[in-house]
Design a protein around this motif. Structure first.
Motif, PDB file in Angstrom:
ATOM      1  N   SER A   1       0.773  -1.282  -0.093  1.00 15.49           N
ATOM      2  CA  SER A   1      -0.174   0.215  -0.172  1.00 15.49           C
ATOM      3  C   SER A   1       0.818   1.385  -0.080  1.00 15.49           C
ATOM      4  CB  SER A   1      -1.011   0.009   1.220  1.00 15.49           C
ATOM      5  OG  SER A   1      -0.206   0.357   2.626  1.00 15.49           O
TER       6      SER A   1
ATOM      7  N   ASP B   1      -8.137  -7.988   6.328  1.00 13.66           N
ATOM      8  CA  ASP B   1      -7.196  -7.636   5.214  1.00 13.66           C
ATOM      9  C   ASP B   1      -6.016  -8.774   5.450  1.00 13.66           C
ATOM     10  OD1 ASP B   1      -8.507  -5.450   4.140  1.00 13.66           O
ATOM     11  OD2 ASP B   1      -7.207  -4.018   5.373  1.00 13.66           O
TER      12      ASP B   1
ATOM     13  N   ASP C   1       4.348  -0.974   5.185  1.00 11.98           N
ATOM     14  CA  ASP C   1       3.180  -1.947   5.295  1.00 11.98           C
ATOM     15  C   ASP C   1       3.034  -2.657   6.359  1.00 11.98           C
ATOM     16  OD1 ASP C   1       1.551  -1.138   3.221  1.00 11.98           O
ATOM     17  OD2 ASP C   1       3.040  -1.927   1.928  1.00 11.98           O
TER      18      ASP C   1
ATOM     19  N   PHE D   1      -3.218  -2.225  -2.381  1.00 11.36           N
ATOM     20  CA  PHE D   1      -3.966  -1.379  -1.497  1.00 11.36           C
ATOM     21  C   PHE D   1      -3.694  -0.144  -1.709  1.00 11.36           C
ATOM     22  CE2 PHE D   1      -3.628  -5.680   0.661  1.00 11.36           C
ATOM     23  CZ  PHE D   1      -4.729  -5.951   1.199  1.00 11.36           C
ATOM     24  N   ALA D   2      -4.592   0.896  -1.241  1.00 15.11           N
ATOM     25  CA  ALA D   2      -4.329   2.314  -1.502  1.00 15.11           C
ATOM     26  C   ALA D   2      -3.205   2.877  -0.532  1.00 15.11           C
ATOM     27  CB  ALA D   2      -5.527   2.967  -1.171  1.00 15.11           C
ATOM     28  N   ASP D   3      -2.439   4.047  -1.052  1.00  8.36           N
ATOM     29  CA  ASP D   3      -1.276   4.417  -0.264  1.00  8.36           C
ATOM     30  C   ASP D   3      -1.902   4.657   1.147  1.00  8.36           C
ATOM     31  OD1 ASP D   3       1.179   5.325   0.316  1.00  8.36           O
ATOM     32  OD2 ASP D   3       0.913   7.339  -0.703  1.00  8.36           O
ATOM     33  N   HIS D   4      -1.081   4.188   2.077  1.00 12.41           N
ATOM     34  CA  HIS D   4      -1.375   4.544   3.589  1.00 12.41           C
ATOM     35  C   HIS D   4      -2.775   3.745   4.093  1.00 12.41           C
ATOM     36  CE1 HIS D   4       1.516   7.823   3.455  1.00 12.41           C
ATOM     37  NE2 HIS D   4       0.816   8.258   2.453  1.00 12.41           N
ATOM     38  N   HIS D   5      -3.057   2.587   3.339  1.00 16.37           N
ATOM     39  CA  HIS D   5      -4.031   2.021   3.803  1.00 16.37           C
ATOM     40  C   HIS D   5      -3.854   1.697   5.437  1.00 16.37           C
ATOM     41  CE1 HIS D   5      -7.144  -0.868   3.372  1.00 16.37           C
ATOM     42  NE2 HIS D   5      -6.535  -2.033   3.948  1.00 16.37           N
ATOM     43  N   LYS D   6      -4.983   1.500   5.905  1.00 14.42           N
ATOM     44  CA  LYS D   6      -5.012   1.024   7.553  1.00 14.42           C
ATOM     45  C   LYS D   6      -5.600  -0.413   7.388  1.00 14.42           C
ATOM     46  CE  LYS D   6      -7.269   2.492  11.782  1.00 14.42           C
ATOM     47  NZ  LYS D   6      -6.336   2.071  12.707  1.00 14.42           N
ATOM     48  N   TYR D   7      -4.700  -1.330   7.406  1.00 13.95           N
ATOM     49  CA  TYR D   7      -4.884  -2.635   7.538  1.00 13.95           C
ATOM     50  C   TYR D   7      -5.794  -3.149   8.531  1.00 13.95           C
ATOM     51  CZ  TYR D   7      -1.228  -3.200   3.864  1.00 13.95           C
ATOM     52  OH  TYR D   7      -0.726  -3.201   2.977  1.00 13.95           O
TER      53      TYR D   7
ATOM     54  N   ARG E   1       1.938  -1.089   9.926  1.00 12.56           N
ATOM     55  CA  ARG E   1       0.423  -1.120   9.988  1.00 12.56           C
ATOM     56  C   ARG E   1       0.012  -2.547  10.073  1.00 12.56           C
ATOM     57  NH1 ARG E   1       1.584   2.755   6.313  1.00 12.56           N
ATOM     58  NH2 ARG E   1       0.710   1.723   4.562  1.00 12.56           N
TER      59      ARG E   1
ATOM     60  N   ASN F   1       2.389   0.730  -6.013  1.00  6.41           N
ATOM     61  CA  ASN F   1       2.497  -0.570  -5.920  1.00  6.41           C
ATOM     62  C   ASN F   1       3.257  -1.435  -7.122  1.00  6.41           C
ATOM     63  OD1 ASN F   1       1.395  -0.232  -3.536  1.00  6.41           O
ATOM     64  ND2 ASN F   1      -0.697  -0.413  -4.186  1.00  6.41           N
TER      65      ASN F   1
END
Length: 178
Positions: A79, A113, A135, A103-109, A138, A83
């Motif tokens: 993310s 997930d 990644d 996943f989108a940039d800075h995704h909050k897993y 997070r 990617n």
């Protein structure tokens, strides 16, 4: 970064550093340089590359040789801002990228997930899961919630190498002598 501020702000630049030059087509890089110079008249352009240097085993935090992923079926999960460049680095290292989870940039897993990553890796007969250190910061909390780590998860560690580094730093130092 791309459009983190308006392009006309480039007029303040004395030096432009085009990042990930090794991960894009040379013609595309030249086109970007030409476009940048329309705004940054008189600036000097340099390039840098992301260079894979090692792998980190998430369970032991030991460093593994970068060749460890060669010819292995890999589930790549990322993310970051780009990617595809991460996936390309893995392929360039000889990994068989059997699955790309983008996943989108800075995704909050979430724990969901983490389960999806593990289950998808198993379903696609992956030998390893590879992600970025960014990644993992997070994502690791989700594995503490009881999600099994199987297959093994590795982190791809990269360094930034500035091309023509000596000239680059001479140029920077010259700006202090004004």
């Amino acid at each position: 970064g791309i459009l983190r501020e308006p392009l006309n702000c480039l007029k303040r630049a004395d030096i432009i550093l085009l990042n990930k030059a090794n991960l894009i087509d040379k013609d595309a890089a030249a086109g970007i340089a030409d476009e940048v110079l329309k705004f940054a008249v008189g600036a000097e352009i340099f390039t840098s590359e992301y260079v894979p240097v090692s792998l980190t085993e998430t369970d032991t935090l030991r460093q593994a040789d970068i060749k460890h992923i060669s010819r292995k079926r890999v589930c790549a999960a990322a993310s970051v801002g780009d990617n595809e460049s991460f996936f390309k680095m893995l392929s360039d290292l000889g990994a068989v990228v059997a699955l790309k989870l983008s996943f989108a940039d800075h995704h909050k897993y979430t724990a969901a997930d983490a389960r999806t990553i593990v289950n998808s890796a198993k379903k696609n007969d992956c030998d390893l899961i590879v992600t970025t250190p960014k990644d993992w910061i997070r994502l690791r909390e989700q594995f503490k919630e009881g999600v099994p780590v199987d297959p093994e998860i590795l982190l791809l560690n990269c360094a930034i190498k500035v091309n023509n580094e000596e000239k680059f730093f001479k140029r920077i130092y010259s700006l202090f002598d004004r």
